[in-house]
Design an enzyme around this catalytic site. Structure first.
Site, PDB file in Angstrom:
ATOM      1  N   HIS A  93       8.665  15.904  -5.058  1.00  6.20           N
ATOM      2  CA  HIS A  93       8.466  14.486  -4.755  1.00  6.20           C
ATOM      3  C   HIS A  93       8.221  13.663  -6.024  1.00  6.20           C
ATOM      4  CE1 HIS A  93       5.541  11.176  -3.795  1.00  6.20           C
ATOM      5  NE2 HIS A  93       6.560  10.822  -3.051  1.00  6.20           N
ATOM      6  N   GLU A 131      11.402  12.959  -7.569  1.00  4.20           N
ATOM      7  CA  GLU A 131      12.093  11.897  -6.821  1.00  4.20           C
ATOM      8  C   GLU A 131      11.709  10.523  -7.410  1.00  4.20           C
ATOM      9  OE1 GLU A 131      10.769  11.298  -2.655  1.00  4.20           O
ATOM     10  OE2 GLU A 131      10.981   9.221  -3.278  1.00  4.20           O
ATOM     11  N   HIS A 132      10.432  10.323  -7.656  1.00  3.41           N
ATOM     12  CA  HIS A 132       9.999   9.054  -8.269  1.00  3.41           C
ATOM     13  C   HIS A 132      10.570   8.902  -9.683  1.00  3.41           C
ATOM     14  CE1 HIS A 132       6.551   7.442  -5.705  1.00  3.41           C
ATOM     15  NE2 HIS A 132       7.072   8.419  -4.997  1.00  3.41           N
ATOM     16  N   GLU A 169      -0.346   7.223  -3.961  1.00  3.74           N
ATOM     17  CA  GLU A 169       0.378   7.438  -2.712  1.00  3.74           C
ATOM     18  C   GLU A 169      -0.352   8.480  -1.857  1.00  3.74           C
ATOM     19  OE1 GLU A 169       4.492   8.503  -3.274  1.00  3.74           O
ATOM     20  OE2 GLU A 169       4.911   8.585  -1.122  1.00  3.74           O
TER      21      GLU A 169
END
Lengths: 447, 442
Positions: B61, B64-65, B141
């Site tokens: 993840h 992904e950022h 997040e």
């Protein structure tokens, strides 16, 4: 399976408790989506986009007058009513009604907003006759039987109770009260346990009768149906309604600025919200304000607030600003959630960006980029499914913007100048905003 | 190679979905839809959180950022600005089995989007200057989605209890203490290993035809050399489970309790023929909506729950889960809800489902696929997720027929086989009675 996204889903969506009418841009010239105006002999009007590539028909409609029409002391009535249209109608009790709806393969939904009660139906084209009959029954003769009413009410109360200690929910209520005081816009659409307890089936019947009329009805249809068939169906579904509704007038209002609302909690992150004055979508300055907001914090990945707070400093996962437009109020709201130990820094960064906007306005390049975005993005945001098309066409009609609106908006956007943006930024953002802090007291500040 | 849809009598039969491989091994699916002048491209990488090295949870993840931080050719922000300029919509998402990136734009812009997407498949530039603030973003997040949210915390703990050996027990966002340590080397290693055309699936849905997509894709993605062949995705599998486990979270923010119970259940990729379809039908009949047994019995008839239902997550690479859930209403207790949910499962195990229920359940599932066609991004993601978890375009096209073929005996059999009460994980979200609003939590 849980998904994690780069951008929080819905982050750019409304942060204020009010219904939003997104400023509409224009679609590219090639998107000659044909909108037909259909008018029946009994005077019912709808906008239709015919399309046969998928065998489904989507109907969306709205009766103006939502939770603002709840009688005082019976708040939550419109929302409760919306939950009961598939709980029996005409001579069909709940069981029979839902069974027929399921057999017809139709999805039916009703929602109460602040300014309107919305309904929609999505159905396989070859089953539409049965489904539309059920829709007519639901609209004309909902039963509001005691059993289902008590059950749906208990479900809503359970939802209210479940949120009672959720800091976000508590904050939302406090924020609405702080901004709108005694105006109906400060209400929670779902009401409270006490006000719901007062709602009787007779109240529901009375509210439906006041709200459901041809005179405040807006309809859009997309999918596998032609104008002739639609005319017949419209008369069948809506033809039995009275001509005019009986609505209680709602006062114009504006959010109360220059105040600080603190909701103290010990939380892993601090929520920040700022409210400024907004601009009505009927105001000639609307698109200047819309583009200004877009550059400030409206566009998720490229806005000034996004860049300063998230990209450069990693202070938040989401930050955004939005223009909130209801029928009787408008506001510009900025929202984010950040680390408690750096919340004060985040707040001053936000305020500095707002100040920079009032002092410097925007550059030609920024404005051009924003214009391209809101013009080019129209189809993507507003027309990419039958439901989206129907929703958009209902919204345009409710604002009385005209059937050529989609094309016309492009010119209105293109006409906005840097000067217009600067001027509207000064008007809206120079005032001292309402600020809400949810979480620990800000470090480096008293209280 | 073009997929021949004509052989399959299915609601999607007229859609002329094309499926071909680029010479470098990138799988391409085209779903034409000419209703609106928009097109969505989604690139799925067959690498998710369950593929992470031990101790590096959250790296899929995090990467992904970081994929938005620029390449040697296009500095950070340029891709976003391009998408913004044409009014496109974009985002990315990571799950246990895949990571995906998408843009929805006007058809004219598809080639440009492919150029950018292909460019960052291999030429990402990562520096500590972008790593550090972005790591703060993912920590933020996690605070928002998990720490700040009792449901999120319970979900994480339930997963960690349901799976004892399979990496599905590790949260997609990552464990906080491991996320804090993720660095440039970890990101680059994950990127180098998994981001290659032969480990990617391109799905294009919208106002385009297969020929155009092939030409554009071949020019952009096709120019990237094939990466080394990746070994089979073999993850540590679950041992035989023989215990009944319980996870309890009490939290001062909770006022109404809720309950869920999960079982490890197979997925479409690994199952006896018809079992996954039968589990989908079981979930639909048991708890799929207003007509389901759970809703009719617990919510409407007994009136002890304000909501309740069931779902099956069959689109995963390895065996996933089947879940039932509910929340008490009024004076009813959480135990009463749990007992009633268990009773509904037991009824199906003992007496099965009726032919009428089965037929209606099938109608609802098949219909949901037709309704799904209304959303371009929805369709692209259905196909991308299925292909990234071992299904094929043909499997999806034939799915309605396979659902139609399920018998009531099969539904009863999967209930009996997989919903064993002695091997489940129950999760309870409970109020903390002594605490009041505003108190310190945990």
């Amino acid at each position: 399976m849980t998904m994690f996204n780069r951008l929080p889903i819905g982050a750019a969506k409304p942060l204020l408790v009010a219904l939003v009418f997104l400023g509409l841009a224009a679609i590219p010239a090639r998107a000659a989506m044909a909108i037909q105006e259909v008018r029946t002999s009994s005077g019912i009007k709808a906008w239709l986009v015919e399309d046969y590539s998928i065998p489904i028909v989507t109907v969306r409609f709205a009766f103006r007058g939502g939770s603002t029409q709840d009688p005082s002391g019976k708040e939550g009535l419109a929302n409760l009513m919306a939950g009961l249209f598939d709980e029996g109608a005409g001579d069909l009790d709940r069981e029979a009604f839902q069974e027929r709806l399921d057999d017809a393969g139709a999805e039916m939904r009703f929602d109460a907003g602040r300014d309107a009660v919305y309904g929609s139906m999505r159905v396989l084209a070859d089953q539409k006759d049965v489904a539309f009959d059920l829709l007519r029954l639901a609209i004309e003769q909902p039963r509001f039987d005691q059993g289902p009413t008590d059950r749906v009410r208990a479900q809503i109360v359970s939802g209210i109770t479940a949120q009672a200690k959720d800091p976000e929910a508590v904050a939302k209520i406090a924020w609405g009260k702080a901004l709108y005081g005694e105006h109906p816009y400060s209400r929670q659409d779902e009401g409270t346990e006490q006000t719901l307890a007062a709602a009787k089936p007779s109240d529901l019947k009375a509210l439906r009768k006041r709200l459901f009329a041809r005179g405040n009805l807006t309809i859009a249809v997309a999918g596998a149906i032609d104008a002739g068939a639609l005319k017949r169906d419209l008369d069948r579904i809506f033809g039995g309604l009275p001509a005019e509704p009986s609505l209680v007038p709602v006062a114009e209002t504006a959010p109360k600025l220059a105040q600080e609302v603190r909701i103290p909690y010990d939380l892993p992150q601090t929520g920040l919200r700022l409210a400024y004055a907004g601009v009505s979508d009927k105001d000639p300055r609307f698109f200047a304000a819309y583009l200004m907001n877009h550059i400030l914090g409206g566009e998720a990945f490229t806005s000034r607030l996004w860049n300063e707070v998230r990209e450069k400093r990693g202070l938040a996962y989401h930050i955004g600003s939005t223009l909130v437009n209801s029928d009787h109020a408008s506001a510009l709201v900025i929202g984010t959630g950040t680390r408690p130990d750096r919340a004060a820094e985040t707040l001053s960064l936000v305020r500095a960006e707002v100040r920079r906007m009032t002092e410097e306005g925007v550059s030609e390049e920024e404005l051009e980029a924003a214009k391209k975005n809101v013009i080019g993005g129209y189809a993507v945001d507003h027309l990419n499914s039958s439901s989206a098309i129907a929703n958009t066409l209902v919204a345009i009609q409710m604002e009385d913007l005209g059937i050529d609106y989609i094309e016309r908006r492009k010119q209105l956007i293109q006409a906005v100048t840097v000067e217009d943006v600067r001027s509207v930024a000064k008007q809206l953002l120079s005032a001292d905003p309402a600020v809400m802090i949810v979480g620990a007291p800000l470090e480096g500040r008293k209280g | 190679m073009t997929f021949e849809a004509a052989a399959v009598e299915a609601p999607l039969g007229e859609s002329e979905i094309a499926n071909f491989l680029l010479s470098n091994g990138m799988d391409v699916v085209v779903i034409p839809d000419h209703r609106a002048p928009t097109v969505t491209q989604m690139v799925f990488y067959k690498a998710g959180n369950a593929d992470e090295p031990p101790g590096k949870s959250g790296i899929a993840h995090f990467l992904e950022h970081l994929m938005f931080k620029g390449t040697s050719k296009h500095p950070a922000g340029e891709f976003d600005a391009k998408v913004a300029e044409i009014g496109g919509e974009e985002n990315a998402f990571t799950s246990s089995d895949y990571t995906a990136y998408y843009q929805t734009v006007t058809p004219e812009a598809l080639g440009t989007m492919m150029e950018f997407e292909a460019d960052r498949m291999r030429h990402l530039v990562l520096t500590d200057a972008v790593i550090v603030p972005e790591r703060d973003v993912i920590l933020q997040e996690r605070r928002l989605r998990v720490e700040d949210n009792p449901e999120g915390l319970l979900e994480e703990e339930t997963q960690a209890t349901l799976y004892q050996n399979h990496p599905y027990r590790i949260p997609v966002i990552g464990w906080m203490h491991e996320m804090e340590q993720l660095d440039r080397t970890d990101a680059v290693a994950f990127y180098d290993r998994y981001y290659a055309p032969n480990n990617a699936i391109l799905v294009v849905a919208g106002d385009v035809d297969a020929g155009t997509v092939w030409r554009l894709a071949d020019k952009t993605y096709g120019a990237i050399p094939r990466g080394p062949d990746l070994p089979q995705r073999v993850r540590p599998q679950e041992p035989e489970q023989n215990t009944k486990r319980t996870v309890v979270l009490t939290d001062p923010r909770v006022t109404v309790p809720s309950f869920e119970k999960s079982w490890v259940a197979p997925c479409y990729r690994i199952t006896e023929p018809g079992e996954a379809e039968a589990l989908d039908l079981l979930a639909e009949i048991l708890g799929g909506g207003t007509r389901s047994r759970i809703n009719q019995e617990l919510v409407v008839k007994q009136g002890i729950a304000s909501w309740g239902g069931a779902y099956f997550q069959g689109r995963s690479l390895d065996p996933s889960s089947f879940t039932i859930y509910g929340s008490p209403r009024g004076e009813a207790t959480i135990e009463a809800v749990e007992d009633a949910l268990d009773a509904e499962v037991r009824k199906i195990i003992e007496t099965g489902v009726t032919d009428v229920e089965l037929e209606k359940g099938k109608n609802r599932l098949v219909r949901s696929m037709i309704f799904a066609r209304d959303s371009q991004t929805g369709m692209a993601s259905i196909y991308g997720k299925a292909l990234a978890t071992g299904s094929t375009v043909y499997d999806l096209e034939a799915w309605p027929l396979r659902v139609r073929a399920v018998t009531s005996t099969q539904v009863q059999a999967v209930a009996r086989k997989y919903l064993n009460p002695d091997r489940s994980v129950a999760g309870y979200l409970l109020p903390r009675e002594s605490a009041t609003s505003g108190d310190k939590r945990r």
